[in-house]
Design an enzyme around this catalytic site. Structure first.
Site, PDB file in Angstrom:
ATOM      1  N   CYS A 150       1.129  -1.144   0.015  1.00 21.42           N
ATOM      2  CA  CYS A 150       0.367   0.009  -0.207  1.00 21.42           C
ATOM      3  C   CYS A 150       0.646   1.348   0.162  1.00 21.42           C
ATOM      4  O   CYS A 150      -0.129   2.208  -0.589  1.00 21.42           O
ATOM      5  CB  CYS A 150      -1.234   0.097   1.479  1.00 21.42           C
ATOM      6  SG  CYS A 150      -0.313  -0.290   2.597  1.00 21.42           S
ATOM      7  N   HIS A 244      -2.017   6.254   3.972  1.00 20.27           N
ATOM      8  CA  HIS A 244      -0.847   6.458   4.069  1.00 20.27           C
ATOM      9  C   HIS A 244      -0.474   7.923   3.308  1.00 20.27           C
ATOM     10  O   HIS A 244      -0.868   8.786   2.294  1.00 20.27           O
ATOM     11  CB  HIS A 244      -0.439   5.753   3.334  1.00 20.27           C
ATOM     12  CG  HIS A 244      -0.358   4.492   4.252  1.00 20.27           C
ATOM     13  ND1 HIS A 244      -0.768   3.737   6.089  1.00 20.27           N
ATOM     14  CD2 HIS A 244       0.390   2.980   3.059  1.00 20.27           C
ATOM     15  CE1 HIS A 244      -0.923   2.476   5.247  1.00 20.27           C
ATOM     16  NE2 HIS A 244      -0.196   1.713   4.806  1.00 20.27           N
TER      17      HIS A 244
HETATM   18  C1  11C Z   1       1.702  -1.790   6.486  1.00 20.33           C
HETATM   19  N1  11C Z   1       2.406  -1.481   3.937  1.00 20.33           N
HETATM   20  O1  11C Z   1       1.273  -0.204   6.221  1.00 20.33           O
HETATM   21  C2  11C Z   1       2.107  -2.330   5.749  1.00 20.33           C
HETATM   22  C3  11C Z   1       0.658  -3.472   5.215  1.00 20.33           C
HETATM   23  O2  11C Z   1       3.542  -5.661   2.088  1.00 20.33           O
HETATM   24  O3  11C Z   1       0.856  -5.956   2.116  1.00 20.33           O
HETATM   25  C4  11C Z   1       1.242  -4.129   3.445  1.00 20.33           C
HETATM   26  C5  11C Z   1       1.857  -5.306   3.762  1.00 20.33           C
HETATM   27  C6  11C Z   1       2.183  -6.160   2.231  1.00 20.33           C
HETATM   28  O4  11C Z   1       2.009  -2.097   7.281  1.00 20.33           O
END
Ligand code: 11C
Length: 346
Positions: A150, A244
């Site tokens: 993400c 994010h």
């Molecule tokens: C987080 N981006 O915010 C991560 C979650 O490789 O799909 C997703 C982890 C991934 O902790």
């Protein structure tokens, strides 16, 4: 034509988002749900611990959950969306592909495998043809396509917009401020991190650095060459629920002004797929935007927002934002499913 689909890992945070997005989808109909062995055989409503922001669809609530094995999936299902923990995905996705299923997966296993397309349709739809190489090499009737992490999905479309406008990217630094929902259920309950920030998220920094170069790479019909741009990432967990936010610094070979960058991002095209929002990138002039709470739902959670575009001593600087569980996860897999359908893989 309506395609019968299944959701692997249907009770998790991303699995629930998948159901929320697929239940009203014009081309896909949910025909199978799987989860862990302890949930198999139960009605979905009894094991789901439903937490997304719309009610559990009535028909889905009554569906029986299956074990995550090819034998448990009804024959008329053609496409599987996978949001399994990566250790589980690594074990069970290949047997599904061997059994003839096309799998659009959000799980992080195999994202960097050379014969597995890692795709954001608006950025590198042509990488999907890597599936021909995959089928030759693995002898699968099915196929495996991945969407990136993400936080990778949040900033790579902005880089792709600059590249599409003719800028040669040399170096990128990115610092993330990531919502707790990225860590799944455990993350949501960890809202007790309020009054805190955690400057470390597993292998997140490596994912941003490697996935971005694969996504921006070129596929010549036989081989994928990763882009040469240097990417350095620093990842932080902050106490927001969803969305994010990322601070990005870009050095290009050519002179790159804030006005050039704003135009490139605003003009970067969406695709004619049901889940591709138009505009794809919203560009704010207000330097205090985008913000997670205000801007994560742009384009039904599928748009990218950018703002604070300015010159810095390093090069160009800006901020960008995406909804991490929609554009960054479930929506990303659905969009790849739509691309698979459009390209005749279903
Ligand atoms: C987080 N981006 O915010 C991560 C979650 O490789 O799909 C997703 C982890 C991934 O902790």
């Amino acid at each position: 034509m309506t395609v019968q689909v299944g959701v692997l890992g249907a009770t998790g945070a991303v699995g629930q988002r998948l159901i929320q997005l697929l239940e009203p989808h014009p081309d896909f109909e949910i025909a199978a749900l799987t989860a862990s062995d302890s949930s198999a055989g139960h009605a979905y409503r009894d094991v789901a611990k439903w937490r997304v922001d719309t009610p559990i669809p009535a028909e889905i609530a009554e569906m029986t959950v299956h074990a995550t094995t090819p034998e448990a999936i009804p024959d008329d299902v053609d496409l599987l969306f996978s949001s399994l923990p990566s250790s589980v995905g690594a074990k069970v996705e290949p047997p599904f592909c061997e059994a003839g299923y096309v799998v659009s997966s959000n799980s992080s296993n195999s994202r960097m495998a050379e014969d597995v397309p890692l795709v954001i349709p608006e950025v590198n739809a042509e990488h999907l043809d890597l599936l021909e190489v995959q089928r030759d090499e693995r002898g699968w009737d099915g196929a495996l396509v991945k969407n990136p992490n993400c936080s990778t999905i949040t900033f790579v479309p902005t880089l792709a917009a600059l590249a599409a406008a003719g800028f040669t990217l040399e170096e990128v630094h990115v610092a993330t401020l990531q919502a707790v929902s990225g860590a799944g259920y455990d993350g949501v309950s960890s809202m007790e991190i309020i009054d805190n920030a955690i400057p470390h998220i597993g292998s997140e920094e490596e994912k941003l650095e490697t996935e971005s170069r694969k996504l921006l790479g070129t596929f010549d019909g036989a081989e994928l060459t990763h882009d040469g741009v240097e990417v350095a990432a620093s990842c932080n967990r902050i106490p927001t629920l969803d969305g994010h936010l990322e601070n990005v610094w870009v050095e290009a070979e050519e002179e790159l002004t804030p006005a050039d960058a704003a135009d490139a991002m605003a003009e970067f095209p969406a695709l004619d797929l049901p889940s591709s929002p138009d505009p794809l990138i919203h560009v704010f002039e207000d330097p205090s935007r985008p913000q997670p709470r205000l801007d994560r739902n742009l384009g039904d959670g599928m748009a990218i927002a950018a703002g604070g575009i300015r010159e810095s001593t390093f090069g160009l600087q800006y901020n960008c934002l995406a909804h991490n569980t929609i554009r960054g996860a479930a929506g990303a897999s659905v969009l790849n499913g739509e691309l698979l359908l459009e390209n005749g893989y279903l």
